[in-house]
Write a protein that holds these residues in place. Sequence first.
Motif, PDB file in Angstrom:
ATOM      1  N   GLY A   1       0.821  -1.208   0.000  1.00  0.00           N
ATOM      2  CA  GLY A   1       0.000   0.000   0.000  1.00  0.00           C
ATOM      3  C   GLY A   1       0.849   1.249   0.000  1.00  0.00           C
ATOM      4  O   GLY A   1       1.807   1.375  -0.742  1.00  0.00           O
ATOM      5  N   GLY A   2       0.481   2.157   0.871  1.00  0.00           N
ATOM      6  CA  GLY A   2       1.175   3.441   0.895  1.00  0.00           C
ATOM      7  C   GLY A   2       0.679   4.312  -0.236  1.00  0.00           C
ATOM      8  O   GLY A   2      -0.456   4.194  -0.683  1.00  0.00           O
ATOM      9  N   GLY A   3       1.545   5.156  -0.737  1.00  0.00           N
ATOM     10  CA  GLY A   3       1.159   6.094  -1.780  1.00  0.00           C
ATOM     11  C   GLY A   3       1.311   5.533  -3.181  1.00  0.00           C
ATOM     12  O   GLY A   3       1.627   4.367  -3.389  1.00  0.00           O
ATOM     13  N   THR A   4       1.082   6.405  -4.134  1.00  0.00           N
ATOM     14  CA  THR A   4       1.219   6.094  -5.555  1.00  0.00           C
ATOM     15  C   THR A   4       2.018   7.206  -6.205  1.00  0.00           C
ATOM     16  O   THR A   4       1.809   8.377  -5.904  1.00  0.00           O
ATOM     17  N   LEU A   5       2.942   6.836  -7.075  1.00  0.00           N
ATOM     18  CA  LEU A   5       3.709   7.819  -7.832  1.00  0.00           C
ATOM     19  C   LEU A   5       3.308   7.738  -9.300  1.00  0.00           C
ATOM     20  O   LEU A   5       3.234   6.657  -9.872  1.00  0.00           O
ATOM     21  N   THR A   6       3.040   8.897  -9.896  1.00  0.00           N
ATOM     22  CA  THR A   6       2.664   8.987 -11.304  1.00  0.00           C
ATOM     23  C   THR A   6       3.732   9.777 -12.039  1.00  0.00           C
ATOM     24  O   THR A   6       4.127  10.851 -11.591  1.00  0.00           O
TER      25      THR A   6
ATOM     26  N   ASN B   1       5.355   8.239  -1.738  1.00  0.00           N
ATOM     27  CA  ASN B   1       6.042   6.969  -1.904  1.00  0.00           C
ATOM     28  C   ASN B   1       5.173   5.778  -1.522  1.00  0.00           C
ATOM     29  O   ASN B   1       4.505   5.789  -0.487  1.00  0.00           O
ATOM     30  N   PRO B   2       5.195   4.740  -2.345  1.00  0.00           N
ATOM     31  CA  PRO B   2       4.504   3.501  -2.004  1.00  0.00           C
ATOM     32  C   PRO B   2       5.281   2.732  -0.940  1.00  0.00           C
ATOM     33  O   PRO B   2       6.422   3.071  -0.628  1.00  0.00           O
ATOM     34  N   ALA B   3       4.670   1.692  -0.411  1.00  0.00           N
ATOM     35  CA  ALA B   3       5.306   0.866   0.617  1.00  0.00           C
ATOM     36  C   ALA B   3       5.469  -0.560   0.094  1.00  0.00           C
ATOM     37  O   ALA B   3       4.634  -1.074  -0.634  1.00  0.00           O
TER      38      ALA B   3
ATOM     39  N   THR C   1      18.146 -13.205  -6.819  1.00  0.00           N
ATOM     40  CA  THR C   1      17.415 -12.152  -7.496  1.00  0.00           C
ATOM     41  C   THR C   1      16.414 -11.643  -6.487  1.00  0.00           C
ATOM     42  O   THR C   1      15.774 -12.432  -5.793  1.00  0.00           O
ATOM     43  N   SER C   2      16.274 -10.344  -6.362  1.00  0.00           N
ATOM     44  CA  SER C   2      15.329  -9.813  -5.387  1.00  0.00           C
ATOM     45  C   SER C   2      14.569  -8.652  -5.978  1.00  0.00           C
ATOM     46  O   SER C   2      14.977  -8.063  -6.981  1.00  0.00           O
ATOM     47  N   TYR C   3      13.449  -8.337  -5.359  1.00  0.00           N
ATOM     48  CA  TYR C   3      12.614  -7.241  -5.822  1.00  0.00           C
ATOM     49  C   TYR C   3      13.017  -5.946  -5.135  1.00  0.00           C
ATOM     50  O   TYR C   3      13.429  -5.938  -3.982  1.00  0.00           O
ATOM     51  N   GLN C   4      12.872  -4.847  -5.847  1.00  0.00           N
ATOM     52  CA  GLN C   4      13.190  -3.525  -5.324  1.00  0.00           C
ATOM     53  C   GLN C   4      12.104  -3.095  -4.343  1.00  0.00           C
ATOM     54  O   GLN C   4      10.910  -3.248  -4.614  1.00  0.00           O
ATOM     55  N   THR C   5      12.514  -2.568  -3.203  1.00  0.00           N
ATOM     56  CA  THR C   5      11.553  -2.053  -2.216  1.00  0.00           C
ATOM     57  C   THR C   5      11.851  -0.573  -1.978  1.00  0.00           C
ATOM     58  O   THR C   5      12.903  -0.057  -2.364  1.00  0.00           O
ATOM     59  N   ILE C   6      10.939   0.078  -1.321  1.00  0.00           N
ATOM     60  CA  ILE C   6      11.111   1.495  -1.023  1.00  0.00           C
ATOM     61  C   ILE C   6      12.292   1.710  -0.080  1.00  0.00           C
ATOM     62  O   ILE C   6      12.924   2.762  -0.099  1.00  0.00           O
TER      63      ILE C   6
ATOM     64  N   SER D   1      14.655   5.811  -0.772  1.00  0.00           N
ATOM     65  CA  SER D   1      13.627   6.489   0.016  1.00  0.00           C
ATOM     66  C   SER D   1      13.037   7.710  -0.680  1.00  0.00           C
ATOM     67  O   SER D   1      11.944   8.138  -0.356  1.00  0.00           O
ATOM     68  N   ASN D   2      13.749   8.306  -1.639  1.00  0.00           N
ATOM     69  CA  ASN D   2      13.233   9.488  -2.318  1.00  0.00           C
ATOM     70  C   ASN D   2      13.258   9.241  -3.819  1.00  0.00           C
ATOM     71  O   ASN D   2      14.312   9.272  -4.448  1.00  0.00           O
ATOM     72  N   LEU D   3      12.096   9.007  -4.388  1.00  0.00           N
ATOM     73  CA  LEU D   3      12.007   8.675  -5.806  1.00  0.00           C
ATOM     74  C   LEU D   3      11.523   9.841  -6.657  1.00  0.00           C
ATOM     75  O   LEU D   3      11.240   9.676  -7.829  1.00  0.00           O
ATOM     76  N   SER D   4      11.450  11.035  -6.080  1.00  0.00           N
ATOM     77  CA  SER D   4      10.838  12.162  -6.787  1.00  0.00           C
ATOM     78  C   SER D   4      11.601  12.599  -8.032  1.00  0.00           C
ATOM     79  O   SER D   4      11.033  13.222  -8.919  1.00  0.00           O
ATOM     80  N   SER D   5      12.894  12.288  -8.135  1.00  0.00           N
ATOM     81  CA  SER D   5      13.644  12.652  -9.340  1.00  0.00           C
ATOM     82  C   SER D   5      14.058  11.410 -10.131  1.00  0.00           C
ATOM     83  O   SER D   5      14.938  11.461 -10.975  1.00  0.00           O
ATOM     84  N   MET D   6      13.380  10.316  -9.871  1.00  0.00           N
ATOM     85  CA  MET D   6      13.676   9.054 -10.535  1.00  0.00           C
ATOM     86  C   MET D   6      13.350   9.123 -12.032  1.00  0.00           C
ATOM     87  O   MET D   6      12.426   9.795 -12.459  1.00  0.00           O
TER      88      MET D   6
END
Length: 181
Positions: free
Chosen positions: A56-61, A92-94, A156-161, A165-170
């Motif tokens: 859950g958490g937020g959503t980034l568009t 940010n999502p969780a 192999t692992s999945y990316q987590t938040i 921690s800051n994806l705003s300039s991703m």
Amino acid sequence: YETATNAMIFGVNNASEKLRIQANGGISFNGDTAAANALDDYEEGTFTPVLKGTDGGGTLTGSSSAGGGGNYTKIGNKVHFSFYFANPSGSNPAGTLYFEMPFSAASGNAYNGAGGCVTYTRNIDPSSNRIFAVNAINGTNRLYLTRVKMGGEGETSYQTISNDSNLSSMLFKATVTFVAA
């Protein structure tokens, strides 16, 4: 027009059949009359990439002003799409990070491993000695960000938040092909 099969047939110079519009939908080529082989779906479109988390958490568009967006082509049950996700807004999502795909992937073991190639990233870190891949999860519309150890050995692992921690300039670019549900 062939009355026996209720199909429209096209040939060249009264020669062999080149195209058939099947009575129950779809088109087939070069004399093939099997309904299972008929092309019965074609679609092109665009979509807005959205990044979410499994907990859950937020959503980034992605920002359209930064040129972000995606496009897809669906031919039969095969979907090919590419997207550019840049300078997202939102919160940010969780949990494990995933993008929503424009279609759900097919279910079953035969479709495991569908995914694609990450062509560029910025300000998102797969961690040391790893590269990003994307993995379409069968039976869902989720495209997971996967961290693959270079050299093909190990986990192999999945990316987590927690990895970023800051994806705003991703910035994230990928191209994907999979079998749709």
